[in-house]
Design a protein around this motif. Structure first.
Motif, PDB file in Angstrom:
ATOM      1  N   ASP A  31       0.836  -1.193   0.000  1.00 57.39           N
ATOM      2  CA  ASP A  31       0.000   0.000   0.000  1.00 57.39           C
ATOM      3  C   ASP A  31       0.875   1.248   0.000  1.00 57.39           C
ATOM      4  N   THR A  32       0.381   2.280  -0.627  1.00 54.01           N
ATOM      5  CA  THR A  32       1.108   3.543  -0.705  1.00 54.01           C
ATOM      6  C   THR A  32       0.150   4.616  -1.182  1.00 54.01           C
ATOM      7  N   TYR A  33       0.625   5.852  -1.257  1.00 54.33           N
ATOM      8  CA  TYR A  33      -0.179   6.900  -1.886  1.00 54.33           C
ATOM      9  C   TYR A  33       0.726   7.781  -2.723  1.00 54.33           C
ATOM     10  N   ALA A  34       0.128   8.534  -3.616  1.00 55.28           N
ATOM     11  CA  ALA A  34       0.867   9.462  -4.482  1.00 55.28           C
ATOM     12  C   ALA A  34       0.368  10.880  -4.241  1.00 55.28           C
ATOM     13  N   HIS A  35       1.291  11.861  -4.305  1.00 54.22           N
ATOM     14  CA  HIS A  35       1.019  13.246  -3.929  1.00 54.22           C
ATOM     15  C   HIS A  35       1.358  14.150  -5.123  1.00 54.22           C
ATOM     16  N   SER A  36       0.347  14.905  -5.585  1.00 57.58           N
ATOM     17  CA  SER A  36       0.535  15.729  -6.782  1.00 57.58           C
ATOM     18  C   SER A  36       1.582  16.816  -6.604  1.00 57.58           C
ATOM     19  N   GLU A  37       1.783  17.304  -5.389  1.00 62.73           N
ATOM     20  CA  GLU A  37       2.755  18.374  -5.159  1.00 62.73           C
ATOM     21  C   GLU A  37       4.156  17.847  -4.899  1.00 62.73           C
ATOM     22  N   SER A  38       4.292  16.539  -4.793  1.00 64.01           N
ATOM     23  CA  SER A  38       5.610  15.899  -4.678  1.00 64.01           C
ATOM     24  C   SER A  38       5.641  14.755  -5.693  1.00 64.01           C
ATOM     25  N   PRO A  39       5.661  15.077  -6.979  1.00 65.43           N
ATOM     26  CA  PRO A  39       5.417  14.086  -8.033  1.00 65.43           C
ATOM     27  C   PRO A  39       6.448  12.973  -8.127  1.00 65.43           C
ATOM     28  N   SER A  40       7.636  13.158  -7.585  1.00 61.72           N
ATOM     29  CA  SER A  40       8.661  12.120  -7.678  1.00 61.72           C
ATOM     30  C   SER A  40       8.904  11.403  -6.359  1.00 61.72           C
ATOM     31  N   THR A  41       8.105  11.682  -5.339  1.00 61.94           N
ATOM     32  CA  THR A  41       8.312  11.101  -4.016  1.00 61.94           C
ATOM     33  C   THR A  41       7.487   9.833  -3.839  1.00 61.94           C
ATOM     34  N   ASN A  42       8.098   8.821  -3.277  1.00 63.79           N
ATOM     35  CA  ASN A  42       7.408   7.591  -2.930  1.00 63.79           C
ATOM     36  C   ASN A  42       7.114   7.561  -1.435  1.00 63.79           C
ATOM     37  N   TYR A  43       5.890   7.124  -1.081  1.00 68.18           N
ATOM     38  CA  TYR A  43       5.458   7.093   0.320  1.00 68.18           C
ATOM     39  C   TYR A  43       5.154   5.662   0.787  1.00 68.18           C
ATOM     40  N   GLY A  44       5.802   4.687   0.188  1.00 67.36           N
ATOM     41  CA  GLY A  44       5.464   3.300   0.434  1.00 67.36           C
ATOM     42  C   GLY A  44       5.799   2.748   1.797  1.00 67.36           C
ATOM     43  N   THR A  45       6.658   3.404   2.565  1.00 69.91           N
ATOM     44  CA  THR A  45       7.090   2.827   3.839  1.00 69.91           C
ATOM     45  C   THR A  45       6.577   3.586   5.065  1.00 69.91           C
ATOM     46  N   ILE A  46       5.719   4.573   4.871  1.00 71.95           N
ATOM     47  CA  ILE A  46       5.238   5.324   6.030  1.00 71.95           C
ATOM     48  C   ILE A  46       3.959   4.691   6.572  1.00 71.95           C
ATOM     49  N   THR A  47       3.520   5.152   7.728  1.00 71.98           N
ATOM     50  CA  THR A  47       2.414   4.510   8.436  1.00 71.98           C
ATOM     51  C   THR A  47       1.048   5.085   8.090  1.00 71.98           C
ATOM     52  N   GLN A  48       0.990   6.041   7.147  1.00 69.26           N
ATOM     53  CA  GLN A  48      -0.291   6.637   6.791  1.00 69.26           C
ATOM     54  C   GLN A  48      -0.497   6.603   5.282  1.00 69.26           C
ATOM     55  N   LEU A  49      -1.766   6.515   4.893  1.00 69.02           N
ATOM     56  CA  LEU A  49      -2.186   6.584   3.502  1.00 69.02           C
ATOM     57  C   LEU A  49      -3.115   7.789   3.368  1.00 69.02           C
ATOM     58  N   ALA A  56      -4.075  17.118  -4.578  1.00 64.43           N
ATOM     59  CA  ALA A  56      -4.537  15.772  -4.919  1.00 64.43           C
ATOM     60  C   ALA A  56      -3.617  14.701  -4.329  1.00 64.43           C
ATOM     61  N   LYS A  57      -4.220  13.745  -3.661  1.00 63.10           N
ATOM     62  CA  LYS A  57      -3.500  12.591  -3.104  1.00 63.10           C
ATOM     63  C   LYS A  57      -4.356  11.354  -3.355  1.00 63.10           C
ATOM     64  N   ARG A  58      -3.738  10.298  -3.807  1.00 66.64           N
ATOM     65  CA  ARG A  58      -4.458   9.079  -4.164  1.00 66.64           C
ATOM     66  C   ARG A  58      -3.795   7.877  -3.505  1.00 66.64           C
TER      67      ARG A  58
END
Length: 446
Positions: A31-49, A56-58
């Motif tokens: 599970d992960t999410y994507a953030h329009s204002e940080s287009p190249s950042t991956n959030y796959g290892t954090i504790t929140q979605l 925009a965040k998906r």
């Protein structure tokens, strides 16, 4: 207050003479999410979605469903809002199927995110922090396989969900099949308590525990106070434990019978309560035979209920048996003493080598060592008795401690969780949030 939105029903683990159902819970494998204002950042290892529209965040979820042997009758996506949020969100997001199941948790960014291109499965309306929410995804999850789900929102009032890195509040896919054979390593769960719903807030606290425990819910009576009327069920039980009504197998108590013929009880639960006026029935969970009895009607030797119980036990081909009802045969309570009237039921269960009896009536928790029907320690064929009257109403005190009473608590509300293994069971007292009392152990079947 915890609320279940989009769908108020949790997947069920129940069976009867005509059909069986088995429930498996799968946690997200990515599970992960994507953030329009940080287009190249991956959030796959954090504790929140995160889900939002401005910015925009998906969110993306992936589940591997394996081990199912029957037809899927129900699939529920369950996600938990972050306790760190400081306010409710007016929109929890739109849940949609995805065709791409090969994306990587640590590779997704806004720039390369997989398309959320499938059917809309449901939506969450207003959501609150630190609560479970679920939506029916049966139209998408039809059997074994890998499934991807995307969540986005048209609201600028975003919401944060717990990711799989959060541990016990990780996203779940709860799948029910119709064959009664749980997937490998997934044992049936029976969870509940008695003496539950009133104008106290403790009933909501114990209902929140059920929100996070998949399985069949039992009650040991006095489900709605003060008199078990239809209005008591509507005002107190329905808003709390009632959100698990579809998976509940109840038993009645004396307060339910204050209403003439326990009319509120039988009307509320319908066919799930057994035949009106009798209220005893049985069902199977995995390798276990489960019996709900009615201690508010005659249980004497030769009574209709006692004769039915013996015939039911004789017909069962399951190696392990558990029974539950309201009035305890053994108790150390200062308010209601031991009930000798239920002795014939205990004797019948002992004669057929039952493992466990669960009751309520006294507003406390008490666990006894295995005993024979006379209350003597019996480590060979004895039945363990547990009084589980800690579902929500005020607590009772203890008086003279009875022989073979091993564990007691009358300060914490909670539920009793039973994990029913093939030839043993594990019990666990699960306390409400903010409490720490626990009692647990494992016992083999006879």
């Amino acid at each position: 207050m915890g609320v279940l939105a989009a769908s108020s029903l949790m997947a069920t683990s129940v069976s009867n003479a005509d059909s069986t159902a088995a429930t498996a819970t799968f946690t997200a494998v990515a599970d992960t999410y994507a953030h329009s204002e940080s287009p190249s950042t991956n959030y796959g290892t954090i504790t929140q979605l995160e889900v939002d529209n401005n910015p925009a965040k998906r969110t993306f979820l992936k589940f591997n469903v394996t081990g199912l042997t029957g037809q899927v009758s129900s699939a529920k996506l369950r996600i938990h809002t972050s306790p760190a949020d400081d306010a409710a969100s007016d929109a929890g997001g739109t849940i949609r199927a995805m065709s791409n199941t090969t994306w990587s948790e640590t590779g997704v960014t806004w720039t390369n995110q997989p398309a959320v291109d499938g059917a809309t499965l449901g939506t969450f309306g207003q959501v609150w922090p630190n609560s479970w929410y679920e939506v029916d995804v049966t139209s998408y999850v039809r059997g074994n396989g890998t499934f991807s789900i995307g969540i986005d929102s048209t609201s600028s009032n975003g919401v944060d969900y717990d990711s799989r890195e959060s541990g016990p509040t990780a996203p779940q896919l709860v799948v029910t099949t119709d064959d009664g054979t749980p997937p490998p390593g997934d044992d049936p769960v029976l969870v509940g308590a008695g003496d539950i719903a009133s104008d106290s807030s403790a009933d909501e606290a114990t209902a929140k525990l059920l929100d996070g425990i998949a399985g069949t819910v039992f009650t040991t009576g006095d489900n709605a106070y003060p008199d078990g009327s239809a209005s008591n069920y509507a005002d107190y039980y329905a808003p709390t434990w009632g959100r698990h009504k579809a998976r509940t197998k109840p038993a009645p108590g004396n307060h339910d019978y204050i209403a003439t013929g326990a009319s509120g009880y039988y009307e509320y639960f319908g066919s799930a309560a057994g035949q009106a006026g009798k209220g005893y029935y049985s069902y199977d969970l995995g390798n276990w035979h489960v019996i709900a009895l009615n201690s508010n009607i005659s249980a004497s030797v030769g009574s209709e209920q006692e004769r039915w119980l013996r015939a039911d036990l004789a017909a069962s081909n399951k190696p392990c048996t558990v029974a539950y009802w309201h009035h305890p045969r053994f108790t150390s309570s200062a308010d209601h003493g031991p009930s000798t009237a239920v002795g014939p039921l205990v004797q019948a269960l002992y004669d057929f080598n039952a493992e466990l009896i669960i009751t309520g009536h006294n507003h406390q928790y008490e666990r006894f060592a295995p005993m024979n029907p006379s209350g003597q320690l019996d480590t060979t064929r004895g039945i363990r008795h547990i009084v589980a009257g800690m579902g929500g109403v005020r607590h009772d005190g203890f008086s003279t401690i009875q022989p073979n009473s091993e564990e007691r608590n009358n300060s914490d509300h909670g539920v009793l969780k039973l994990t029913l293994h093939d030839n043993s069971y594990t019990w666990q007292f699960v306390p409400v949030a903010g409490k720490t009392y626990n009692d647990s152990g494992t016992t083999n079947c006879h």
